[in-house]
Design a protein around this motif. Structure first.
Motif, PDB file in Angstrom:
ATOM      1  N   ILE A  81       0.693  -1.354  -0.033  1.00 15.43           N
ATOM      2  CA  ILE A  81      -0.089  -0.088  -0.026  1.00 15.43           C
ATOM      3  C   ILE A  81       0.748   1.379   0.088  1.00 15.43           C
ATOM      4  O   ILE A  81       0.218   2.449  -0.290  1.00 15.43           O
ATOM      5  N   ALA A  82       2.214   1.160   0.207  1.00 12.55           N
ATOM      6  CA  ALA A  82       2.961   2.521   0.603  1.00 12.55           C
ATOM      7  C   ALA A  82       2.942   3.297  -0.785  1.00 12.55           C
ATOM      8  O   ALA A  82       2.833   4.457  -0.508  1.00 12.55           O
ATOM      9  N   ALA A  83       2.961   2.686  -2.038  1.00 12.14           N
ATOM     10  CA  ALA A  83       3.020   3.439  -3.149  1.00 12.14           C
ATOM     11  C   ALA A  83       1.558   4.195  -3.509  1.00 12.14           C
ATOM     12  O   ALA A  83       1.547   5.122  -4.316  1.00 12.14           O
TER      13      ALA A  83
ATOM     14  N   PHE B  39       8.478   0.865   4.838  1.00 17.63           N
ATOM     15  CA  PHE B  39       8.014   1.245   3.313  1.00 17.63           C
ATOM     16  C   PHE B  39       7.213   2.574   3.464  1.00 17.63           C
ATOM     17  O   PHE B  39       7.467   3.215   2.564  1.00 17.63           O
ATOM     18  N   VAL B  40       6.411   2.534   4.232  1.00 18.32           N
ATOM     19  CA  VAL B  40       5.791   3.597   4.617  1.00 18.32           C
ATOM     20  C   VAL B  40       6.592   4.938   4.854  1.00 18.32           C
ATOM     21  O   VAL B  40       6.204   6.093   4.145  1.00 18.32           O
ATOM     22  N   HIS B  41       7.648   4.620   5.620  1.00 18.01           N
ATOM     23  CA  HIS B  41       8.348   5.788   5.944  1.00 18.01           C
ATOM     24  C   HIS B  41       9.377   6.376   4.653  1.00 18.01           C
ATOM     25  O   HIS B  41       9.442   7.393   4.557  1.00 18.01           O
ATOM     26  N   LEU B  42       9.719   5.426   3.868  1.00 12.20           N
ATOM     27  CA  LEU B  42      10.427   5.710   2.907  1.00 12.20           C
ATOM     28  C   LEU B  42       9.413   6.507   1.808  1.00 12.20           C
ATOM     29  O   LEU B  42       9.612   7.536   1.020  1.00 12.20           O
ATOM     30  N   ALA B  43       8.203   6.001   1.614  1.00 14.82           N
ATOM     31  CA  ALA B  43       7.057   6.632   0.699  1.00 14.82           C
ATOM     32  C   ALA B  43       6.963   8.096   0.984  1.00 14.82           C
ATOM     33  O   ALA B  43       6.925   9.162   0.391  1.00 14.82           O
ATOM     34  N   LEU B  44       6.876   8.467   2.526  1.00 16.60           N
ATOM     35  CA  LEU B  44       6.542   9.799   3.023  1.00 16.60           C
ATOM     36  C   LEU B  44       7.749  10.496   2.649  1.00 16.60           C
ATOM     37  O   LEU B  44       7.542  11.890   2.044  1.00 16.60           O
ATOM     38  N   LEU B  45       9.183  10.179   2.780  1.00 12.56           N
ATOM     39  CA  LEU B  45      10.267  10.981   2.665  1.00 12.56           C
ATOM     40  C   LEU B  45      10.531  11.004   1.224  1.00 12.56           C
ATOM     41  O   LEU B  45      11.029  12.209   0.644  1.00 12.56           O
TER      42      LEU B  45
ATOM     43  N   PRO C  36       7.544  15.294   6.009  1.00  7.05           N
ATOM     44  CA  PRO C  36       8.510  15.318   7.271  1.00  7.05           C
ATOM     45  C   PRO C  36       7.701  14.415   8.378  1.00  7.05           C
ATOM     46  O   PRO C  36       6.448  14.235   8.258  1.00  7.05           O
ATOM     47  N   GLY C  37       8.389  13.937   9.419  1.00  2.81           N
ATOM     48  CA  GLY C  37       7.735  13.130  10.652  1.00  2.81           C
ATOM     49  C   GLY C  37       8.075  11.683  10.746  1.00  2.81           C
ATOM     50  O   GLY C  37       7.741  11.443  11.992  1.00  2.81           O
ATOM     51  N   PRO C  38       8.612  10.828   9.876  1.00  2.98           N
ATOM     52  CA  PRO C  38       8.761   9.643  10.154  1.00  2.98           C
ATOM     53  C   PRO C  38       9.787   9.550  11.466  1.00  2.98           C
ATOM     54  O   PRO C  38      10.536   9.963  11.656  1.00  2.98           O
ATOM     55  N   VAL C  39       9.281   8.406  12.265  1.00  2.00           N
ATOM     56  CA  VAL C  39      10.056   8.016  13.533  1.00  2.00           C
ATOM     57  C   VAL C  39      10.371   6.517  13.372  1.00  2.00           C
ATOM     58  O   VAL C  39       9.385   5.830  13.367  1.00  2.00           O
TER      59      VAL C  39
END
Length: 305
Positions: A88-90, A112-118, A123-126
């Motif tokens: 779902i990340a894409a 995968f979610v963090h990479l998609a956001l970046l 911003p904001g992945p932890v």
């Protein structure tokens, strides 16, 4: 760019983008996070189950997007990792995430979610603990570190433990760059569709278990053959779980890591308590970081302001 820090009274949402959690562990996670003065909400499909995922792709994506779209939800916590976030990340609503940036906490398959956001400039992945919470896995110091990373706008300092396996891979020198990465297998599988730029970055990698040392070898080969490893300013190594005790005809994990990392000629800091081990550190991603190998520290600008 940091996102707004959490303050008591803020609403936060638990979602399950990957595998299903247990009700008991999520209840404990809600108790911990509520203890910080935050209002915990559960995504509609948190406990759904379809095979090894927490419901069909459409409902997992809907829950995550609903949390990203709601400006009143000030942080998103993944209940667990496992399998399924890569499906779902894409398709994340990154426009909504840009409009309402907030911390998104998790690790493992949530990489995968963090990479998609970046990749989308959000911003904001932890890289931090799941809220499928067990006190045997996360102690008081680990819990407090997660709270501070979300509620106090101070740099996060992660110290290398000389007793950790990957500490032996540490080199010398200093490096600065944006911290990118997470679960190594997820990072390598995102090549070509899900990775943000690694130019001038510090790559954070950790892993846990799989099909043997060849898996780690393949991951680094993928990054090397696409030219991505050569773009790095530094490498930060977390824990590698069962890979640390695996051998293959005398070859060890350290041998595999040295093969790919030594030719880069960049600072490498190992021994970081980041990943699938007990009491993992909470580390912002997508912010500026400094590797100080002589001091044994990874210092990361805060995710929150």
């Amino acid at each position: 760019m940091p996102v707004p820090r959490l303050v008591p009274g803020d609403r936060v949402r638990f979602v399950s983008p990957a595998s299903p959690p247990t009700r008991e562990a999520v209840a404990r996670g809600a108790e911990v996070v509520s203890g910080w003065g935050l209002q915990v909400e559960l995504g509609e499909h948190v406990f759904d189950r379809t095979g090894y995922t927490a419901g069909p792709d459409a409902v997992r994506l809907a829950d995550l997007d609903a949390a990203l779209r709601d400006p009143g939800v000030r942080a998103v916590f993944a209940t667990t990792g496992g399998k399924g976030a890569y499906r779902i990340a894409a398709h994340l609503d990154v426009a909504a995430a840009r409009a309402h940036p907030k911390p998104v906490v998790g690790f493992s398959d949530i990489t995968f979610v963090h990479l998609a956001l970046l990749r989308a400039g959000v911003p904001g992945p932890v890289h931090g603990p799941f809220v499928n919470w067990t006190d045997e896995y996360y102690d008081a110091d680990c819990t407090e570190a997660l709270r501070r990373s979300l509620m106090e706008p101070e740099p996060v300092v992660v110290r290398s433990d000389p007793g950790e396996y990957t500490a032996q891979l540490s080199t010398g020198g200093w490096a600065t760059g944006v911290l990118v990465g997470g679960h190594l297998d997820s990072v390598s599988r995102a090549v070509g569709w899900g990775l943000p730029s690694l130019a001038g970055a510090i790559l954070l990698v950790e892993d846990h278990h799989g099909t043997g040392l060849g898996q780690i070898d393949r991951c680094f080969a993928q990054l090397a053959h696409t030219g991505l490893l050569g773009q790095l300013h530094g490498v930060a190594l977390g824990t590698f779980g069962e890979f640390e005790t695996t051998t293959a005809s005398g070859t060890t994990l350290a041998d595999v890591l040295r093969h790919w990392l030594a030719p880069l000629g960049v600072p490498v800091l190992g021994g970081l308590p980041v990943g699938h081990g007990l009491n993992p550190a909470s580390v912002p991603l997508g912010t500026s970081a400094m590797l100080d190998v002589p001091a044994g520290t990874l210092t990361v600008d805060p995710a929150v302001r």
